[in-house]
Scaffold this motif. Structure first.
Motif, PDB file in Angstrom:
ATOM      1  N   ASP A   9     -40.372  54.985 -17.789  1.00 48.91           N
ATOM      2  CA  ASP A   9     -39.255  55.914 -17.816  1.00 48.91           C
ATOM      3  C   ASP A   9     -38.087  55.130 -17.228  1.00 48.91           C
ATOM      4  O   ASP A   9     -38.182  54.616 -16.105  1.00 48.91           O
ATOM      5  CB  ASP A   9     -39.633  57.114 -16.931  1.00 48.91           C
ATOM      6  CG  ASP A   9     -38.497  58.098 -16.785  1.00 48.91           C
ATOM      7  OD1 ASP A   9     -37.335  57.743 -17.089  1.00 48.91           O
ATOM      8  OD2 ASP A   9     -38.772  59.225 -16.350  1.00 48.91           O
ATOM      9  N   ILE A  10     -36.999  55.039 -17.975  1.00 48.70           N
ATOM     10  CA  ILE A  10     -35.911  54.150 -17.533  1.00 48.70           C
ATOM     11  C   ILE A  10     -35.303  54.592 -16.205  1.00 48.70           C
ATOM     12  O   ILE A  10     -34.773  53.769 -15.459  1.00 48.70           O
ATOM     13  CB  ILE A  10     -34.831  54.019 -18.638  1.00 48.70           C
ATOM     14  CG1 ILE A  10     -34.030  52.742 -18.437  1.00 48.70           C
ATOM     15  CG2 ILE A  10     -33.937  55.246 -18.704  1.00 48.70           C
ATOM     16  CD1 ILE A  10     -33.194  52.334 -19.618  1.00 48.70           C
ATOM     17  N   ALA A  22     -25.631  57.393 -24.619  1.00 48.73           N
ATOM     18  CA  ALA A  22     -24.792  58.584 -24.416  1.00 48.73           C
ATOM     19  C   ALA A  22     -24.170  59.068 -25.733  1.00 48.73           C
ATOM     20  O   ALA A  22     -24.474  58.550 -26.807  1.00 48.73           O
ATOM     21  CB  ALA A  22     -23.710  58.221 -23.404  1.00 48.73           C
ATOM     22  N   ASN A  23     -23.283  60.070 -25.615  1.00 52.79           N
ATOM     23  CA  ASN A  23     -22.496  60.518 -26.783  1.00 52.79           C
ATOM     24  C   ASN A  23     -21.010  60.276 -26.504  1.00 52.79           C
ATOM     25  O   ASN A  23     -20.642  59.915 -25.384  1.00 52.79           O
ATOM     26  CB  ASN A  23     -22.781  61.984 -27.103  1.00 52.79           C
ATOM     27  CG  ASN A  23     -22.581  62.872 -25.882  1.00 52.79           C
ATOM     28  OD1 ASN A  23     -21.598  62.726 -25.160  1.00 52.79           O
ATOM     29  ND2 ASN A  23     -23.529  63.762 -25.634  1.00 52.79           N
ATOM     30  N   GLY A  29     -26.352  65.091 -22.072  1.00 52.09           N
ATOM     31  CA  GLY A  29     -26.952  65.618 -23.309  1.00 52.09           C
ATOM     32  C   GLY A  29     -28.455  65.663 -23.158  1.00 52.09           C
ATOM     33  O   GLY A  29     -28.968  65.853 -22.052  1.00 52.09           O
ATOM     34  N   GLY A  31     -32.429  63.867 -24.472  1.00 50.14           N
ATOM     35  CA  GLY A  31     -33.071  62.543 -24.506  1.00 50.14           C
ATOM     36  C   GLY A  31     -32.919  61.767 -23.206  1.00 50.14           C
ATOM     37  O   GLY A  31     -32.985  62.328 -22.105  1.00 50.14           O
ATOM     38  N   ALA A  35     -32.200  62.779 -19.094  1.00 44.57           N
ATOM     39  CA  ALA A  35     -33.095  62.313 -18.016  1.00 44.57           C
ATOM     40  C   ALA A  35     -32.298  61.549 -16.953  1.00 44.57           C
ATOM     41  O   ALA A  35     -32.517  61.705 -15.748  1.00 44.57           O
ATOM     42  CB  ALA A  35     -34.190  61.429 -18.601  1.00 44.57           C
ATOM     43  N   LEU A 114     -34.063  52.220 -26.105  1.00 45.60           N
ATOM     44  CA  LEU A 114     -33.778  51.885 -27.510  1.00 45.60           C
ATOM     45  C   LEU A 114     -32.629  52.788 -27.974  1.00 45.60           C
ATOM     46  O   LEU A 114     -32.852  53.920 -28.407  1.00 45.60           O
ATOM     47  CB  LEU A 114     -35.013  52.136 -28.367  1.00 45.60           C
ATOM     48  CG  LEU A 114     -36.050  51.036 -28.437  1.00 45.60           C
ATOM     49  CD1 LEU A 114     -37.185  51.425 -29.358  1.00 45.60           C
ATOM     50  CD2 LEU A 114     -35.408  49.724 -28.913  1.00 45.60           C
ATOM     51  N   ILE A 115     -31.422  52.238 -27.889  1.00 45.82           N
ATOM     52  CA  ILE A 115     -30.224  53.013 -28.220  1.00 45.82           C
ATOM     53  C   ILE A 115     -30.330  53.534 -29.665  1.00 45.82           C
ATOM     54  O   ILE A 115     -30.769  52.800 -30.559  1.00 45.82           O
ATOM     55  CB  ILE A 115     -28.956  52.123 -28.120  1.00 45.82           C
ATOM     56  CG1 ILE A 115     -28.917  51.321 -26.829  1.00 45.82           C
ATOM     57  CG2 ILE A 115     -27.685  52.946 -28.355  1.00 45.82           C
ATOM     58  CD1 ILE A 115     -28.518  52.047 -25.617  1.00 45.82           C
ATOM     59  N   VAL A 149     -36.798  49.075 -22.353  1.00 44.11           N
ATOM     60  CA  VAL A 149     -37.754  50.052 -21.837  1.00 44.11           C
ATOM     61  C   VAL A 149     -38.102  51.028 -22.957  1.00 44.11           C
ATOM     62  O   VAL A 149     -37.222  51.672 -23.529  1.00 44.11           O
ATOM     63  CB  VAL A 149     -37.130  50.835 -20.659  1.00 44.11           C
ATOM     64  CG1 VAL A 149     -38.137  51.809 -20.073  1.00 44.11           C
ATOM     65  CG2 VAL A 149     -36.649  49.872 -19.587  1.00 44.11           C
ATOM     66  N   ASP A 154     -42.699  56.033 -28.229  1.00 49.44           N
ATOM     67  CA  ASP A 154     -41.942  55.101 -29.073  1.00 49.44           C
ATOM     68  C   ASP A 154     -42.839  54.008 -29.617  1.00 49.44           C
ATOM     69  O   ASP A 154     -42.724  53.605 -30.764  1.00 49.44           O
ATOM     70  CB  ASP A 154     -40.858  54.379 -28.250  1.00 49.44           C
ATOM     71  CG  ASP A 154     -39.727  55.300 -27.848  1.00 49.44           C
ATOM     72  OD1 ASP A 154     -39.582  56.347 -28.490  1.00 49.44           O
ATOM     73  OD2 ASP A 154     -39.011  54.950 -26.901  1.00 49.44           O
TER      74      ASP A 154
END
Ligand code: AR6
Length: 355
Positions: A9-10, A22-23, A29, A31, A35, A114-115, A149, A154
């Motif tokens: 977990d990052i 991010a957005n 947001g 995901g 977190a 993983l963006i 990470v 994933d």
């Protein structure tokens, strides 16, 4: 190790900076973004509100607040629209701009998720490829340790062609031979138990040992254990004066023969500069097996030379180790891409190469 893929977990990563997927509004947001904000606490959102959002492909930095990292780098990945809308270039820009910011803030360790590979729908295997390509390119010019990470779920989707080929090869080689290896081990226990004490200078000890290892591919295979070997005539002192080329010397010789620079070699091997210097400056240095193998891959050594280099460090390639089979397969098929090899090792829960 300069680039490492880890399962975590990052928000738990103890690094200088973690990167947030991010957005554009930078208002938090779902995901990984959700977190990170939860773990950092409300002051992170307060700071984000002062940043006036972020363009897709760009990156902005804040403090880490309650997170174990010092900084959070917020980047906005592209939404996947089939691949024809410049998604790859935008995703590459996310990594480039985030790494540039990390460098500007003197970060030595950075962790990326993983963006775009979640809500934004970028296919995971392709997203991983972009991450690996861009981070590797950056690391050729910069000293930093970068983690990718991935969440457990994933990794299930991170298949890849090489992984499938290697998995099939392991099925052929490891599964077929592993049973034999176990049986050999039991057999050798039996032999040792019943055997008289070894005698110095050869004779019974050497013969018995040789017979027992003859069917195993071990480091002893090349040692002088011939049945007829006689006690050495030269003194121990003489023999100690004729020590063979060691790992460090062979490595440096091969680097020169291949026309590589030291830096090009250790970067290809995913080994950091400090470790390389240790090896270089200490002719008796004994690296880990993962490091020795990483150099064999970086130097693109054919199988016999790879075995020789490994042996200089005191190791052998064996079919009783899945990791060794993966490396053997890659050398045999001429795949010397260490990052790809590490992706396969990661998928198989095996230790990566490098340091
Ligand atoms: N640690 C590591 N990886 C994680 C974690 C975690 N704690 N949580 C999720 N992932 P996503 P995106 C993985 O959706 O696709 C947000 O709402 C996840 O499995 O977080 O860039 C933002 O506000 C996936 O592989 O990011 C944006 O609106 C990867 O992180 C939008 O989602 C990224 O998944 C961004 O979407």
């Amino acid at each position: 190790m300069p680039l490492e893929i880890v399962r975590n977990d990052i928000t738990r990563m103890e690094v200088d900076a973690i990167v947030n997927a991010a957005n554009n509004a930078l208002q938090g947001g779902g995901g990984v973004d959700g977190a990170i904000h939860r773990a950092a606490g409300p002051r992170l959102l307060e700071e984000c509100r002062t940043l006036n959002g972020c363009e897709t492909g760009q990156a902005k930095i804040t403090r880490g607040y309650n997170l174990p990292c010092q900084y959070v780098i917020h980047t906005v990945g592209p939404v996947w629209k089939g691949g024809g809308q410049g998604e790859r270039a935008l995703l590459a820009a996310c990594y480039q701009n985030s790494l540039a910011l990390a460098k500007e803030y003197h970060c030595e360790t950075v962790a990326f998720p993983l963006i775009s590979a979640g809500v934004y729908g970028y296919p995971k295997a392709e997203a991983m490829q972009v991450a690996v390509d861009e981070i590797s390119r950056f690391l050729l010019e910069n000293d930093m340790t970068v983690y990718i990470v991935v969440f457990t779920r994933d990794t299930v989707e991170l298949g890849g062609k090489l992984f499938k080929e290697v998995a099939a090869y392991i099925d052929d080689v490891y599964v077929a031979e592993h049973y034999d290896a176990d049986r050999e081990a039991r057999r050798s226990q039996r032999v040792w138990k019943d055997m008289p004490r070894p005698t110095v200078g050869g004779g019974l000890f050497r013969r018995a040992h040789r017979e027992d290892t003859a069917r195993n591919e071990t480091i002893f295979a090349d040692a002088d254990l011939s049945a007829g070997a006689v006690a050495p005539q030269a003194s121990l002192e003489d023999m100690l004066g004729q020590v063979d080329e060691g790992f460090s010397e062979m490595l440096l010789r091969k680097i020169d023969e291949k026309g590589l620079t030291d830096a090009a070699c250790y970067k290809r091997a995913n080994v950091d500069r400090r470790l390389f210097n240790k090896i270089k400056n200490n002719p008796a240095y004994r690296p880990s097996k993962q490091t020795a193998l990483a150099f064999a891959i970086a130097l693109e050594l054919p199988m016999d030379e790879a075995r020789e280099l490994l042996m200089k460090a005191g190791y052998a390639l064996t079919h009783s180790s899945k990791a060794d089979i993966v490396v053997e397969y890659c050398i045999m098929t001429g795949n010397y891409n260490l990052i790809e090899i590490n992706q396969v090792l990661f998928r198989l829960d095996l230790q990566p190469l490098g340091y």
